[in-house]
Design a protein around this motif. Structure first.
Motif, PDB file in Angstrom:
ATOM      1  N   VAL A  36       1.361   1.539   9.361  1.00 46.92           N
ATOM      2  CA  VAL A  36       0.390   1.062  10.346  1.00 46.92           C
ATOM      3  C   VAL A  36       0.410  -0.459  10.357  1.00 46.92           C
ATOM      4  CG1 VAL A  36      -2.061   0.949  10.966  1.00 46.92           C
ATOM      5  CG2 VAL A  36      -1.094   3.070  10.051  1.00 46.92           C
ATOM      6  N   GLY A  37       0.451  -1.048  11.538  1.00 43.21           N
ATOM      7  CA  GLY A  37       0.415  -2.495  11.649  1.00 43.21           C
ATOM      8  C   GLY A  37       1.746  -3.169  11.444  1.00 43.21           C
ATOM      9  N   THR A  38       2.787  -2.394  11.222  1.00 45.05           N
ATOM     10  CA  THR A  38       4.129  -2.921  11.060  1.00 45.05           C
ATOM     11  C   THR A  38       5.133  -1.873  11.519  1.00 45.05           C
ATOM     12  OG1 THR A  38       5.720  -3.892   9.488  1.00 45.05           O
ATOM     13  CG2 THR A  38       4.356  -2.098   8.689  1.00 45.05           C
ATOM     14  N   ALA A  92      -8.789   3.054   3.781  1.00 51.83           N
ATOM     15  CA  ALA A  92      -8.174   3.015   5.093  1.00 51.83           C
ATOM     16  C   ALA A  92      -7.799   4.427   5.525  1.00 51.83           C
ATOM     17  CB  ALA A  92      -6.939   2.128   5.075  1.00 51.83           C
ATOM     18  N   THR A  95      -4.912   5.662  10.413  1.00 55.16           N
ATOM     19  CA  THR A  95      -4.641   4.712  11.497  1.00 55.16           C
ATOM     20  C   THR A  95      -5.013   3.286  11.110  1.00 55.16           C
ATOM     21  OG1 THR A  95      -6.822   5.103  12.492  1.00 55.16           O
ATOM     22  CG2 THR A  95      -4.991   6.476  13.255  1.00 55.16           C
ATOM     23  N   GLU A  96      -5.363   3.078   9.839  1.00 57.41           N
ATOM     24  CA  GLU A  96      -5.757   1.760   9.351  1.00 57.41           C
ATOM     25  C   GLU A  96      -4.855   1.311   8.206  1.00 57.41           C
ATOM     26  OE1 GLU A  96     -10.593   1.779   9.975  1.00 57.41           O
ATOM     27  OE2 GLU A  96      -9.772   2.773   8.199  1.00 57.41           O
ATOM     28  N   SER A  97      -4.905   0.041   7.898  1.00 52.55           N
ATOM     29  CA  SER A  97      -4.266  -0.482   6.694  1.00 52.55           C
ATOM     30  C   SER A  97      -5.347  -1.146   5.849  1.00 52.55           C
ATOM     31  CB  SER A  97      -3.163  -1.486   7.037  1.00 52.55           C
ATOM     32  OG  SER A  97      -3.695  -2.591   7.754  1.00 52.55           O
ATOM     33  N   SER A 136     -11.111  -5.874   9.711  1.00 49.23           N
ATOM     34  CA  SER A 136      -9.975  -6.702  10.102  1.00 49.23           C
ATOM     35  C   SER A 136      -9.369  -6.124  11.376  1.00 49.23           C
ATOM     36  CB  SER A 136      -8.927  -6.735   8.986  1.00 49.23           C
ATOM     37  OG  SER A 136      -8.317  -5.467   8.837  1.00 49.23           O
ATOM     38  N   GLY A 137      -8.270  -6.704  11.804  1.00 45.35           N
ATOM     39  CA  GLY A 137      -7.614  -6.196  12.995  1.00 45.35           C
ATOM     40  C   GLY A 137      -7.047  -4.807  12.828  1.00 45.35           C
ATOM     41  N   THR A 138      -6.828  -4.376  11.582  1.00 44.61           N
ATOM     42  CA  THR A 138      -6.265  -3.044  11.320  1.00 44.61           C
ATOM     43  C   THR A 138      -7.188  -2.178  10.466  1.00 44.61           C
ATOM     44  OG1 THR A 138      -5.067  -3.891   9.388  1.00 44.61           O
ATOM     45  CG2 THR A 138      -3.881  -3.853  11.501  1.00 44.61           C
ATOM     46  N   ASN A 139      -8.469  -2.594  10.340  1.00 40.16           N
ATOM     47  CA  ASN A 139      -9.413  -1.817   9.531  1.00 40.16           C
ATOM     48  C   ASN A 139     -10.828  -2.037  10.069  1.00 40.16           C
ATOM     49  OD1 ASN A 139     -11.149  -0.912   7.262  1.00 40.16           O
ATOM     50  ND2 ASN A 139      -9.211  -0.714   6.168  1.00 40.16           N
TER      51      ASN A 139
END
Length: 206
Positions: A36-38, A92, A95-97, A136-139
């Motif tokens: 996720v996120g990468t 997480a 869908t999150e990191s 954050s942007g991914t959590n």
């Protein structure tokens, strides 16, 4: 008489065993598709298993866990290693990191990290407390919780990093399996009960 002796033997066995504890099993299947996120280009795959032991006490402070992981086909890291880092992250969702919570690449864990293969193991590791996860942007953010709560909430994942994929090559969410593994005390109780039941049935048939 034989039924009474069997019951007494079962009770005596239970008295010699520690308090009943529960061991929870969590499995993870690692692949690049779970990142996720990468965007990972890795073709490696792996599996991980974590056994969490509450030691039969109400306190979470003495809980421990065993961990094992095997990953094959990694692209590698510096000095002939298979990976540059490997950790348990959370809190997480899939869908999150999240931040690193357990460094699997440091003691008390042991690892074989060479070529394209990564093997990791650790036994009797103290369960950590999990601080709040900042948004954050991914959590979306998560409150402070116990390690067991993070695991049972499906909020812990294993991530393996390589030189080609420094943000994450393969990832797998730790998911609790349906069965709960009983400790020796509960096994002895079950076996003792079966023994008494068997002797009772045999006696009635006579």
């Amino acid at each position: 008489m034989r039924v009474q002796l069997a019951a007494s033997a079962a009770l005596a066995l239970l008295c010699t065993l520690p308090a009943q504890a529960t061991v929870y099993q969590f499995n993870a299947s690692l692949s690049s598709a779970n990142e996720v996120g990468t965007v990972s280009t890795a073709t490696a795959t792996g599996v991980a298993t974590l056994f969490y032991d509450d030691l039969g006490t109400a306190s979470l402070l003495d809980d421990t866990y065993n961990f094992s992981m095997a990953v094959f086909g990694l692209s590698g890291g510096p000095g002939g290693t298979a990976a540059t880092g490997f950790h348990i992250h959370g809190a997480a969702s899939v869908t999150e990191s999240g931040p690193v919570r357990v460094f699997l690449d440091a003691p008390p864990f042991s690892s074989l990290n060479a070529g394209s293969t990564l093997l990791v193991g650790g036994n009797g590791v103290a369960a950590p407390s999990i601080a709040a996860t900042a948004p954050s942007g991914t959590n979306a953010g998560h409150p402070a919780m116990s390690f067991l709560d993070m695991l049972q909430g499906g909020l812990a994942y294993v991530n393996v990093h390589t030189s080609l994929n420094p943000a994450g090559a393969v990832r797998g969410q730790l998911v609790q399996v349906a069965a709960v593994v009983p400790e020796p005390a509960s096994l002895a109780l079950m076996l003792g009960g079966l023994g008494v039941l068997g002797l009772t049935v045999r006696r009635r048939r006579r």
